[in-house]
Structure formats: structure tokens, C-alpha cells
Scaffold this active site. Sequence first.
Site, PDB file in Angstrom:
ATOM      1  N   LEU A  66      19.153  90.348  63.241  1.00 26.57           N
ATOM      2  CA  LEU A  66      18.256  90.976  64.031  1.00 26.57           C
ATOM      3  C   LEU A  66      17.538  89.596  64.683  1.00 26.57           C
ATOM      4  CD1 LEU A  66      16.715  93.478  61.378  1.00 26.57           C
ATOM      5  CD2 LEU A  66      18.355  93.956  63.423  1.00 26.57           C
ATOM      6  N   ILE A  96      18.052  86.824  60.105  1.00 28.30           N
ATOM      7  CA  ILE A  96      17.223  86.522  61.199  1.00 28.30           C
ATOM      8  C   ILE A  96      17.876  85.727  62.395  1.00 28.30           C
ATOM      9  CG2 ILE A  96      14.591  85.671  62.272  1.00 28.30           C
ATOM     10  CD1 ILE A  96      14.962  88.520  60.562  1.00 28.30           C
ATOM     11  N   LYS A  97      17.652  86.229  63.497  1.00 23.75           N
ATOM     12  CA  LYS A  97      18.433  85.394  64.837  1.00 23.75           C
ATOM     13  C   LYS A  97      17.424  84.500  65.523  1.00 23.75           C
ATOM     14  CE  LYS A  97      22.567  86.725  67.393  1.00 23.75           C
ATOM     15  NZ  LYS A  97      23.019  87.883  68.348  1.00 23.75           N
ATOM     16  N   ILE A  98      17.691  83.468  65.281  1.00 23.83           N
ATOM     17  CA  ILE A  98      16.801  82.378  66.297  1.00 23.83           C
ATOM     18  C   ILE A  98      17.515  81.898  67.310  1.00 23.83           C
ATOM     19  CG2 ILE A  98      14.833  80.432  65.803  1.00 23.83           C
ATOM     20  CD1 ILE A  98      13.959  82.716  64.363  1.00 23.83           C
TER      21      ILE A  98
END
Length: 275
Positions: A66, A96-98
Site C-alpha cells: 500500500l 508500505i510502498k515508499i
Amino acid sequence: MKIFIDSADIEEIKKAYSWGIIDGVTTNPSLIKLSLERRKAAGVQTELKDYITEILKIAKGTPVSLEVTETTGEGMLTQGILLYRLFNSVAKNVCIKIPINPALTSDAVKQYEGIYAISELAKRKIPVNCTLVFTPEQALLAAKAGATYVSPFAGRVDDLLRTRSQTLFGQDEYYPSEGKEDKTKLIEDNGIVSGIDLVAQCVEIIKTYNLPTKVLAASLRNPRQVREAALVGADVATIPFSVLNKLLIHPKTQEGMKKFVEDSVQEYKELVNKK
Ligand code: G3P
């Protein structure tokens, strides 16, 4: 090689998981926008929190990426922690997509905000998928910051090279992994000759230094790119539903199947259909 589905469309995700070959899901803000638009057009109301919860349940046991939408280090960190707290309790599978570099301008001070957010999330044991990777050095720094996955965007590299080429061809069409010559020299982006070349260079660096980060080949647009991602040793390929559908198609398979159906004699059919 693991296979993730690159989609935020719940029907696509459900279908792909039913095939028993999917090891995870990647989403991004554009994919979420697309699936919400599709549902709206079909007259289906969507409560986004419930919708994401449902995706996480379908994917139970496999990671779901996400993405954050903030563009500062602190903003991404806060949002990443919030997303993780909000959703990880559902099925313990949130990643978590960064973005590797969220700066919208070339303001030098802002270039490390993504790295900062990755390392802060990693310190808190929150898994990170580092996205928008276009160079092997970006992948190296993301890995050093503690990203669980780095996502080189193969198809978008090819898009960039296509625009530098005299011969333009469609986005979905295969771009040769060994690169393409324009008159006499290879078309390249600072030493990268194709999207798969980028994936290969990321794999080589990460494996050379024994880093625990996984290379997740992203932005794959056709079956041949998927094959080549596997050949160069990508740990994961994230694949859109349309491309997943194309992976099994071959005219000789179809021709062979037609002949087997034609040649099935009645006695054999009766024997194998006995209850
Ligand atoms: O996983 C990244 C992917 O969604 C980007 O794909 O085709 O928009 O470049 P594409």
C-alpha cells in the site's frame, strides 16, 4: 521467482489468487483510482477502508503493498505508520510502498526524503517496498536503508528509451532487453539499455553484496519481459492481470488442444467420465 499481481481491482485479485500461483499484491495510487473509477462506472459504491480490508483478507499469508501519498520524509513516515496500524491487524500482510525519491523538483535537499522514510520504517520493523526505482544506485541505497523490496520499473524505462528512439512502437510491445540501436549506437539512459537491463543490474548489485532486499521487477507489460525478469534472477515479478492472462497463450498449445479434443474417442471419454 515469486509472482505478485499488480492491481487494486478486487475481482482481478480474487481470480488470480484462485489460480494458486500468486504470492502477493502491489497497488499504487493510480491503480486504486482506476479500480474505483471502474466500480463507479458499474454503479458499485465503494467504501475504501472495507475494500482494502477485503483485498488484505484475500491475500492472507502473502504481502500487499500500500503506497503513501505524502512527499516529505516526515509525511511519508507518519502516513506509513498510520497505514500499517490501520490495516496490518487485518491479515498481518501490509507492506508500505515508499518512492525512492518523492521530490517533485530537483531541489537537492529533498532527494533523500524517501531514504529517510524507508530507514525509519525499517527501524520500526515495518516492511517497505521501495518504488519508482530507475537506477541501480537508487536500488542500492534503498537496500542499505532497509527496504524489504526494491521495485525497478522496467516498462517505464522502455518508454523512456522508446521516446529517444527513431522507431516508436506501442507501450505493450516487447522492447529488446539487450537494447536497441539507433543508427550505430545503443539507445540508453545513463548506461541502462532496457527495463530488463535495469532489473538485471539491480539483481547483480544486491546479490554481490549479499543484501537481504528482494528485487521486485515492476511495470512489466508483456510475457517476454516476465520471462526475462525470471532469467536475470528477479526475486519477484509483479504482473498486471492483462499480462498474467497472456502468459499461457501459445498457438501450438491451442492447436494441440483442438486435436486432442477432436481425437477423444467415445470409449475413452466414457471410461474417464465414470463416476
Ligand atoms: O508496479 C508498478 C506498476 O504499477 C507501474 O506499471 O505499467 O504503470 O508503468 P506501469
